[in-house]
Design a protein around this motif. Structure first.
Motif, mmCIF file in Angstrom:
data_model
loop_
_atom_site.group_PDB
_atom_site.id
_atom_site.type_symbol
_atom_site.label_atom_id
_atom_site.label_comp_id
_atom_site.label_asym_id
_atom_site.label_seq_id
_atom_site.Cartn_x
_atom_site.Cartn_y
_atom_site.Cartn_z
ATOM 1 N N ILE A 15 0.850 -1.191 0.000
ATOM 2 C CA ILE A 15 0.000 0.000 0.000
ATOM 3 C C ILE A 15 0.888 1.245 0.000
ATOM 4 O O ILE A 15 1.836 1.333 0.783
ATOM 5 C CB ILE A 15 -0.931 0.031 1.239
ATOM 6 C CG1 ILE A 15 -1.872 -1.188 1.242
ATOM 7 C CG2 ILE A 15 -1.752 1.315 1.275
ATOM 8 C CD1 ILE A 15 -2.697 -1.319 2.510
ATOM 9 N N LYS A 19 -3.608 7.087 -1.164
ATOM 10 C CA LYS A 19 -4.371 6.209 -2.045
ATOM 11 C C LYS A 19 -5.743 5.897 -1.445
ATOM 12 O O LYS A 19 -6.005 6.128 -0.261
ATOM 13 C CB LYS A 19 -3.616 4.896 -2.297
ATOM 14 C CG LYS A 19 -2.237 5.066 -2.942
ATOM 15 C CD LYS A 19 -2.347 5.621 -4.355
ATOM 16 C CE LYS A 19 -0.985 5.724 -5.016
ATOM 17 N NZ LYS A 19 -1.071 6.253 -6.401
ATOM 18 N N THR A 20 -6.629 5.328 -2.307
ATOM 19 C CA THR A 20 -7.958 4.901 -1.867
ATOM 20 C C THR A 20 -7.952 3.399 -1.653
ATOM 21 O O THR A 20 -7.590 2.630 -2.549
ATOM 22 C CB THR A 20 -9.027 5.262 -2.908
ATOM 23 O OG1 THR A 20 -9.063 6.679 -3.064
ATOM 24 C CG2 THR A 20 -10.410 4.765 -2.481
ATOM 25 N N VAL A 21 -8.355 2.988 -0.437
ATOM 26 C CA VAL A 21 -8.335 1.571 -0.068
ATOM 27 C C VAL A 21 -9.745 1.117 0.299
ATOM 28 O O VAL A 21 -10.361 1.643 1.226
ATOM 29 C CB VAL A 21 -7.406 1.320 1.136
ATOM 30 C CG1 VAL A 21 -7.319 -0.177 1.428
ATOM 31 C CG2 VAL A 21 -6.027 1.906 0.896
ATOM 32 N N ASN A 119 -12.943 4.364 -8.146
ATOM 33 C CA ASN A 119 -11.628 4.394 -8.803
ATOM 34 C C ASN A 119 -10.534 4.081 -7.781
ATOM 35 O O ASN A 119 -9.517 4.782 -7.670
ATOM 36 C CB ASN A 119 -11.375 5.759 -9.461
ATOM 37 C CG ASN A 119 -10.189 5.735 -10.407
ATOM 38 O OD1 ASN A 119 -9.866 4.700 -10.969
ATOM 39 N ND2 ASN A 119 -9.530 6.869 -10.557
ATOM 40 N N ALA A 120 -10.769 3.008 -7.036
ATOM 41 C CA ALA A 120 -9.906 2.662 -5.901
ATOM 42 C C ALA A 120 -8.578 2.070 -6.354
ATOM 43 O O ALA A 120 -8.474 1.464 -7.421
ATOM 44 C CB ALA A 120 -10.627 1.685 -4.979
ATOM 45 N N ASP A 121 -7.591 2.253 -5.498
ATOM 46 C CA ASP A 121 -6.253 1.730 -5.788
ATOM 47 C C ASP A 121 -6.051 0.329 -5.232
ATOM 48 O O ASP A 121 -5.313 -0.472 -5.817
ATOM 49 C CB ASP A 121 -5.203 2.665 -5.179
ATOM 50 C CG ASP A 121 -5.318 4.080 -5.715
ATOM 51 O OD1 ASP A 121 -4.980 4.289 -6.884
ATOM 52 O OD2 ASP A 121 -5.772 4.960 -4.951
ATOM 53 N N TYR A 122 -6.705 0.036 -4.095
ATOM 54 C CA TYR A 122 -6.497 -1.254 -3.446
ATOM 55 C C TYR A 122 -7.806 -1.807 -2.900
ATOM 56 O O TYR A 122 -8.693 -1.053 -2.495
ATOM 57 C CB TYR A 122 -5.522 -1.130 -2.265
ATOM 58 C CG TYR A 122 -4.189 -0.511 -2.607
ATOM 59 C CD1 TYR A 122 -3.212 -1.229 -3.304
ATOM 60 C CD2 TYR A 122 -3.903 0.796 -2.221
ATOM 61 C CE1 TYR A 122 -1.998 -0.654 -3.609
ATOM 62 C CE2 TYR A 122 -2.689 1.384 -2.527
ATOM 63 C CZ TYR A 122 -1.741 0.655 -3.223
ATOM 64 O OH TYR A 122 -0.528 1.232 -3.530
ATOM 65 N N THR A 160 -9.654 -1.803 -10.917
ATOM 66 C CA THR A 160 -8.904 -0.562 -11.154
ATOM 67 C C THR A 160 -7.579 -0.512 -10.413
ATOM 68 O O THR A 160 -6.843 0.469 -10.521
ATOM 69 C CB THR A 160 -9.750 0.650 -10.727
ATOM 70 O OG1 THR A 160 -10.102 0.501 -9.345
ATOM 71 C CG2 THR A 160 -11.018 0.757 -11.558
ATOM 72 N N GLY A 161 -7.281 -1.562 -9.634
ATOM 73 C CA GLY A 161 -6.049 -1.527 -8.844
ATOM 74 C C GLY A 161 -5.545 -2.913 -8.508
ATOM 75 O O GLY A 161 -5.367 -3.744 -9.391
ATOM 76 N N LYS A 162 -5.353 -3.171 -7.214
ATOM 77 C CA LYS A 162 -4.807 -4.457 -6.783
ATOM 78 C C LYS A 162 -5.532 -4.952 -5.544
ATOM 79 O O LYS A 162 -6.008 -4.164 -4.722
ATOM 80 C CB LYS A 162 -3.316 -4.322 -6.441
ATOM 81 C CG LYS A 162 -2.420 -3.972 -7.603
ATOM 82 C CD LYS A 162 -0.981 -3.831 -7.127
ATOM 83 C CE LYS A 162 -0.055 -3.446 -8.276
ATOM 84 N NZ LYS A 162 1.341 -3.257 -7.815
#
Length: 464
Positions: A15, A19-21, A119-122, A160-162
């Motif tokens: 992480i 960022k957005t989680v 549009n989250a990163d994680y 959109t992420g992981k």
């Protein structure tokens, strides 16, 4: 525990700050501890945290109460919350899948939708070290390939992420202590104590035995998992490169083929992975009863002394050896032979069913002869000429041959695959005398007359 997890996140770059989680939260100890932990670093790391809770409609009011509990805790902790329910009972009937798989597919569909919405990163999930032990033990008992032993991945691409799993470095006991220390009173799913579920059996009976031998078995297993995943990632990269080099894949007809001599020059480890890549490409979904026995049959086929052989795989997949080539195709998609019998106009051009062409001309200059053209004197043959596929009892003769030979035997000598023989073009005169087995043999007309005028045939097909 907090510092252990932070170090683990930093070591593996799970992480990043700002960022957005999204956090998958069920209300149980693992996910509640994860949500609380991320909240504890939220300000320092400038994270936007959103809790996602999914009711699978499997435990009636209890599961509804789980979602309500998560909602209330998020309100107390000032964390954004999204909750929804999915109809697992109906879905499992419609798709004819088990409860666990149905729940997972619907849950991950919600996760994917929310990843896109924000549009989250994680997407952070609460799997821990004991889950890793259970998963790898289950892989050992169910499967016969090394990939099944790699366990739960630390991170993987998703939407959109992981997806990330920060708690794989800690045990279930550590998480329980964390909940006590932080005054978290998680919900408990009573089905976790039922040993008729495979994972629960390993959890209750197998993992404690391992912990008697090694208190930090979760750390050892996690290190093993990471090492195996690194190895597997490298091997799969090499296997994908090999796949592109040696596998001819026909998307339109959902077929694949390989040349045996070229394929077997590579290591068995890569051969095995390419074999599985082929199956992944051909099957929409791998059959449950596709096992290591099918893999053994495939490798036996490669080593078989038989020129032609085949193995039946699940869902009508045929794996066929034809001389030095192996073909993969579904029996209900098998290409039927293009049977034809056409008169050759001279001069003229003829399009054949398989896309090849035959050009016929009159000429007084024979020119240079190759395997792709045929020349005969006008007075040596009975017109019109025909081009057709083989018939029972076909034989031909040529210069230097004592008598005649069966077309079938010519194909065998030339190692022409069985599935190619019934569509192979043959040129005859009007009396049925075979003049040209296109690309293989040029016949000798019965009438041997000197000619000053010739018929020249040109056959146009890339693989001849």
């Amino acid at each position: 525990m907090r510092q252990t997890v932070i170090s683990f996140i930093q070591k593996h770059k799970l992480i990043a700050k700002h960022k957005t989680v999204l956090v998958g939260v069920s209300g149980g100890p693992d996910s509640m501890a994860l949500l609380h932990f991320l909240r504890s670093i939220q300000t320092e790391w400038s994270l936007k945290i959103i809790a996602i809770a999914v009711d699978h409609q499997l435990r009636g009011d209890e599961s509804k109460a789980d979602i309500e509990y998560v909602k209330n805790m998020c309100k107390k902790w000032n964390i954004e919350f999204y909750g929804t329910s999915v109809d697992v009972p109906s879905y499992k009937i419609d798709r004819q899948v088990g409860t666990e798989l149905a729940a997972r597919e619907l849950r991950y569909a919600v996760f994917e939708d929310q990843m896109k919405t924000h549009n989250a990163d994680y997407l952070a999930l609460g799997h821990h070290g004991d889950d890793q032990i259970e998963t790898m033990l289950m892989g050992l008992t169910r499967y016969a390939n090394s990939r099944a032993l790699t366990g739960i991945p630390l991170k993987r691409i998703f939407s959109t992420g992981k997806i990330v799993r920060p708690f794989l470095c800690v045990s279930r006991d550590e998480i329980e202590r964390y909940c006590l220390d932080e005054h978290i009173s998680p919900r408990r799913d009573p089905t976790n104590d039922e040993t008729n579920f495979t994972r629960n059996y390993f959890r209750k009976y197998m993992v404690p035995l391992l912990k008697e031998q090694n208190r930090n078995i979760h750390t050892t297993v996690q290190h093993l998992s990471e090492s195996l995943q690194d190895d597997e990632q490298f091997l799969m990269k090499e296997a994908n490169n090999l796949f592109k080099q040696v596998i001819l894949f026909d998307k339109k007809n959902n077929r694949a083929s390989l040349k045996i001599r070229e394929f077997v020059t590579h290591s068995r480890a890569l051969q095995r992975r390419v074999y599985h890549l082929i199956l992944n490409y051909l099957y929409d979904e791998l059959p449950n009863y596709l096992s290591y026995m099918h893999e053994e049959q495939f490798f036996s086929l490669l080593k078989s002394n038989k020129a032609n052989a085949q193995v039946d795989f699940p869902h009508k997949l045929i794996v066929e050896k034809s001389y030095q080539q192996v073909n993969f195709y579904f029996s209900d998609h098998a290409q039927k032979p293009h049977s034809f019998n056409e008169i050759i106009a001279i001069p003229g051009e003829l399009d054949l069913p398989d896309g090849s062409k035959l050009l016929a001309i009159h000429t007084k200059d024979p020119g240079v002869q190759t395997e792709k053209n045929y020349l005969c004197g006008v007075d040596q043959v009975s017109l019109p000429l025909h081009i057709r596929t083989r018939q029972a009892g076909d034989r031909m003769r040529w210069k230097g041959l004592n008598g005649s030979k069966k077309i079938k035997d010519i194909f065998i000598d030339a190692k022409i695959p069985v599935n190619e023989r019934d569509k192979w073009p043959i040129v005859t005169d009007n009396n049925g005398e075979i003049l040209w087995l296109v690309g293989l043999k040029k016949g000798k007309p019965t009438r041997q007359k000197k000619s000053t005028s010739y018929i020249q045939l040109f056959y146009d097909k890339g693989n001849l």
